[in-house]
Design a protein around this motif. Structure first.
Motif, PDB file in Angstrom:
ATOM      1  N   TYR A  88     -25.366 -16.810  16.833  1.00  0.00           N
ATOM      2  CA  TYR A  88     -25.615 -17.386  15.509  1.00  0.00           C
ATOM      3  C   TYR A  88     -24.445 -17.151  14.569  1.00  0.00           C
ATOM      4  O   TYR A  88     -24.246 -17.919  13.632  1.00  0.00           O
ATOM      5  CB  TYR A  88     -26.931 -16.883  14.902  1.00  0.00           C
ATOM      6  N   HIS A  89     -23.639 -16.129  14.814  1.00  0.00           N
ATOM      7  CA  HIS A  89     -22.420 -15.937  14.021  1.00  0.00           C
ATOM      8  C   HIS A  89     -21.313 -16.877  14.496  1.00  0.00           C
ATOM      9  O   HIS A  89     -20.528 -17.379  13.697  1.00  0.00           O
ATOM     10  CB  HIS A  89     -21.912 -14.502  14.130  1.00  0.00           C
ATOM     11  N   LEU A  90     -21.238 -17.089  15.786  1.00  0.00           N
ATOM     12  CA  LEU A  90     -20.131 -17.846  16.363  1.00  0.00           C
ATOM     13  C   LEU A  90     -20.340 -19.353  16.326  1.00  0.00           C
ATOM     14  O   LEU A  90     -19.375 -20.112  16.450  1.00  0.00           O
ATOM     15  CB  LEU A  90     -19.892 -17.394  17.803  1.00  0.00           C
ATOM     16  N   ASN A  91     -21.564 -19.812  16.152  1.00  0.00           N
ATOM     17  CA  ASN A  91     -21.839 -21.252  16.181  1.00  0.00           C
ATOM     18  C   ASN A  91     -21.133 -22.006  15.061  1.00  0.00           C
ATOM     19  O   ASN A  91     -20.712 -23.148  15.253  1.00  0.00           O
ATOM     20  CB  ASN A  91     -23.344 -21.519  16.125  1.00  0.00           C
ATOM     21  N   LYS A  92     -20.983 -21.400  13.903  1.00  0.00           N
ATOM     22  CA  LYS A  92     -20.287 -22.065  12.795  1.00  0.00           C
ATOM     23  C   LYS A  92     -18.835 -22.348  13.157  1.00  0.00           C
ATOM     24  O   LYS A  92     -18.321 -23.434  12.908  1.00  0.00           O
ATOM     25  CB  LYS A  92     -20.343 -21.217  11.520  1.00  0.00           C
ATOM     26  N   ARG A  93     -18.178 -21.359  13.746  1.00  0.00           N
ATOM     27  CA  ARG A  93     -16.790 -21.548  14.175  1.00  0.00           C
ATOM     28  C   ARG A  93     -16.703 -22.591  15.282  1.00  0.00           C
ATOM     29  O   ARG A  93     -15.814 -23.429  15.286  1.00  0.00           O
ATOM     30  CB  ARG A  93     -16.199 -20.225  14.681  1.00  0.00           C
ATOM     31  N   GLN A  94     -17.651 -22.536  16.215  1.00  0.00           N
ATOM     32  CA  GLN A  94     -17.632 -23.487  17.319  1.00  0.00           C
ATOM     33  C   GLN A  94     -17.811 -24.910  16.817  1.00  0.00           C
ATOM     34  O   GLN A  94     -17.188 -25.834  17.329  1.00  0.00           O
ATOM     35  CB  GLN A  94     -18.719 -23.141  18.343  1.00  0.00           C
ATOM     36  N   ASN A  95     -18.626 -25.096  15.785  1.00  0.00           N
ATOM     37  CA  ASN A  95     -18.806 -26.429  15.215  1.00  0.00           C
ATOM     38  C   ASN A  95     -17.496 -26.975  14.644  1.00  0.00           C
ATOM     39  O   ASN A  95     -17.205 -28.168  14.776  1.00  0.00           O
ATOM     40  CB  ASN A  95     -19.885 -26.416  14.130  1.00  0.00           C
ATOM     41  N   ILE A  96     -16.712 -26.118  14.017  1.00  0.00           N
ATOM     42  CA  ILE A  96     -15.416 -26.553  13.475  1.00  0.00           C
ATOM     43  C   ILE A  96     -14.458 -26.900  14.618  1.00  0.00           C
ATOM     44  O   ILE A  96     -13.726 -27.894  14.550  1.00  0.00           O
ATOM     45  CB  ILE A  96     -14.809 -25.482  12.545  1.00  0.00           C
ATOM     46  N   PHE A  97     -14.470 -26.098  15.692  1.00  0.00           N
ATOM     47  CA  PHE A  97     -13.649 -26.426  16.862  1.00  0.00           C
ATOM     48  C   PHE A  97     -14.037 -27.798  17.415  1.00  0.00           C
ATOM     49  O   PHE A  97     -13.178 -28.618  17.736  1.00  0.00           O
ATOM     50  CB  PHE A  97     -13.809 -25.367  17.965  1.00  0.00           C
ATOM     51  N   ASN A  98     -15.339 -28.039  17.519  1.00  0.00           N
ATOM     52  CA  ASN A  98     -15.813 -29.318  18.052  1.00  0.00           C
ATOM     53  C   ASN A  98     -15.417 -30.476  17.139  1.00  0.00           C
ATOM     54  O   ASN A  98     -14.976 -31.529  17.622  1.00  0.00           O
ATOM     55  CB  ASN A  98     -17.327 -29.285  18.235  1.00  0.00           C
ATOM     56  N   ARG A  99     -15.564 -30.300  15.836  1.00  0.00           N
ATOM     57  CA  ARG A  99     -15.169 -31.352  14.892  1.00  0.00           C
ATOM     58  C   ARG A  99     -13.669 -31.611  14.970  1.00  0.00           C
ATOM     59  O   ARG A  99     -13.223 -32.754  14.857  1.00  0.00           O
ATOM     60  CB  ARG A  99     -15.557 -30.957  13.467  1.00  0.00           C
ATOM     61  N   SER A 100     -12.893 -30.551  15.160  1.00  0.00           N
ATOM     62  CA  SER A 100     -11.438 -30.699  15.282  1.00  0.00           C
ATOM     63  C   SER A 100     -11.087 -31.544  16.500  1.00  0.00           C
ATOM     64  O   SER A 100     -10.227 -32.427  16.424  1.00  0.00           O
ATOM     65  CB  SER A 100     -10.766 -29.336  15.411  1.00  0.00           C
ATOM     66  N   THR A 101     -11.743 -31.274  17.613  1.00  0.00           N
ATOM     67  CA  THR A 101     -11.483 -32.032  18.833  1.00  0.00           C
ATOM     68  C   THR A 101     -11.847 -33.501  18.644  1.00  0.00           C
ATOM     69  O   THR A 101     -11.080 -34.396  19.031  1.00  0.00           O
ATOM     70  CB  THR A 101     -12.286 -31.435  20.001  1.00  0.00           C
ATOM     71  N   ARG A 102     -13.006 -33.758  18.039  1.00  0.00           N
ATOM     72  CA  ARG A 102     -13.422 -35.142  17.810  1.00  0.00           C
ATOM     73  C   ARG A 102     -12.461 -35.855  16.865  1.00  0.00           C
ATOM     74  O   ARG A 102     -12.179 -37.044  17.040  1.00  0.00           O
ATOM     75  CB  ARG A 102     -14.851 -35.174  17.256  1.00  0.00           C
ATOM     76  N   LEU A 103     -11.947 -35.145  15.880  1.00  0.00           N
ATOM     77  CA  LEU A 103     -10.993 -35.743  14.954  1.00  0.00           C
ATOM     78  C   LEU A 103      -9.695 -36.132  15.655  1.00  0.00           C
ATOM     79  O   LEU A 103      -9.147 -37.211  15.450  1.00  0.00           O
ATOM     80  CB  LEU A 103     -10.703 -34.790  13.793  1.00  0.00           C
ATOM     81  N   ILE A 104      -9.215 -35.255  16.519  1.00  0.00           N
ATOM     82  CA  ILE A 104      -7.953 -35.513  17.213  1.00  0.00           C
ATOM     83  C   ILE A 104      -8.069 -36.725  18.131  1.00  0.00           C
ATOM     84  O   ILE A 104      -7.187 -37.592  18.141  1.00  0.00           O
ATOM     85  CB  ILE A 104      -7.508 -34.268  18.007  1.00  0.00           C
TER      86      ILE A 104
END
Length: 171
Positions: free
Chosen positions: A150-166
Motif C-alpha cells: 500500500y505504500h509502494l502502489n502510489k510510486r508504481q502508478n507513477i511508473f506505469n503512467r510514465s511508461t504509458r506516456l512514453i
C-alpha cells in the motif's frame, strides 16, 4: 568577499534522549555554542529558522513534556517533519510523507510532460520522463525496501503512467 553573496549552511545534529530535562538543557547549550562559534567566524545563526524534531513512538511523544527551547530569547520551533537531503522525515520515521511528496512532485512533472508530449519524439520523451520523473522516484529508493504494497502502489502508478506516456498511450 562580495557582501551580496549569502551562504546557507544546514546543520543537523542528533541527541539521544534518556532524561528529557537534561537533553533540553544540553540542546540549548549546544545551540548557544554553535551561535557563539558562528559569531566568532563572522556568521549569523538565524534562530528564527532554527527548528527541532523529536523522533519516537507516538505514545512516547504524546507523554513527553518538552520545555520550550530558547536561544537569545527567541523560541526554537518544534516541528512534526523536516526535509533533509531531499528526504522528508516525520517524528515517527514513517515513509508516508516522503512517498506522498515524491509522488506529488512526480505527478506534477509528468502532467507537464504530457502537455507537450505530442511535440516530442519517443526518444526525447524517454529522456524527459527519466530526468524529471524517474530520477525523483528512484532517489533514496533504498528507504522503500521491505515496505508493504500500500505504500509502494502510489510510486508504481507513477511508473506505469510514465511508461504509458512514453509509448503514446492516452493517460
Amino acid at each position: 568577499m562580495n557582501p551580496w553573496i549569502r551562504w546557507w549552511i544546514t546543520l543537523n545534529f542528533y541527541l539521544k534522549v534518556t532524561d528529557i530535562d537534561a537533553t533540553c538543557n544540553r540542546l540549548v547549550a549546544t545551540l548557544n555554542f554553535i551561535k557563539d562559534w558562528m559569531n566568532h567566524k563572522q556568521l549569523n545563526l538565524n534562530v528564527g529558522k532554527t527548528q527541532y524534531l523529536q523522533i519516537g513512538r507516538r505514545h512516547d511523544l504524546r507523554n513527553a513534556n518538552v520545555l520550550g527551547l530558547n536561544v537569545d530569547c527567541v523560541h526554537v520551533r518544534l516541528v512534526d517533519n523536516v526535509k533533509d537531503l531531499g528526504v522528508h522525515l516525520d517524528n515517527s520515521l514513517s515513509v508516508a510523507p516522503q512517498i506522498n511528496n515524491v509522488v506529488k512532485a512526480s505527478a506534477y512533472h509528468l502532467g507537464n510532460i504530457a502537455f507537450v508530449r505530442k511535440y516530442l519524439d519517443e526518444d526525447s520523451a524517454k529522456k524527459l520522463v527519466h530526468n524529471c520523473v524517474i530520477s525523483r522516484l528512484d532517489y533514496c529508493n533504498s528507504l522503500y525496501y521491505g515496505l508493504p504494497n500500500y505504500h509502494l502502489n502510489k510510486r508504481q502508478n507513477i511508473f506505469n503512467r510514465s511508461t504509458r506516456l512514453i509509448i503514446g498511450v492516452i493517460l
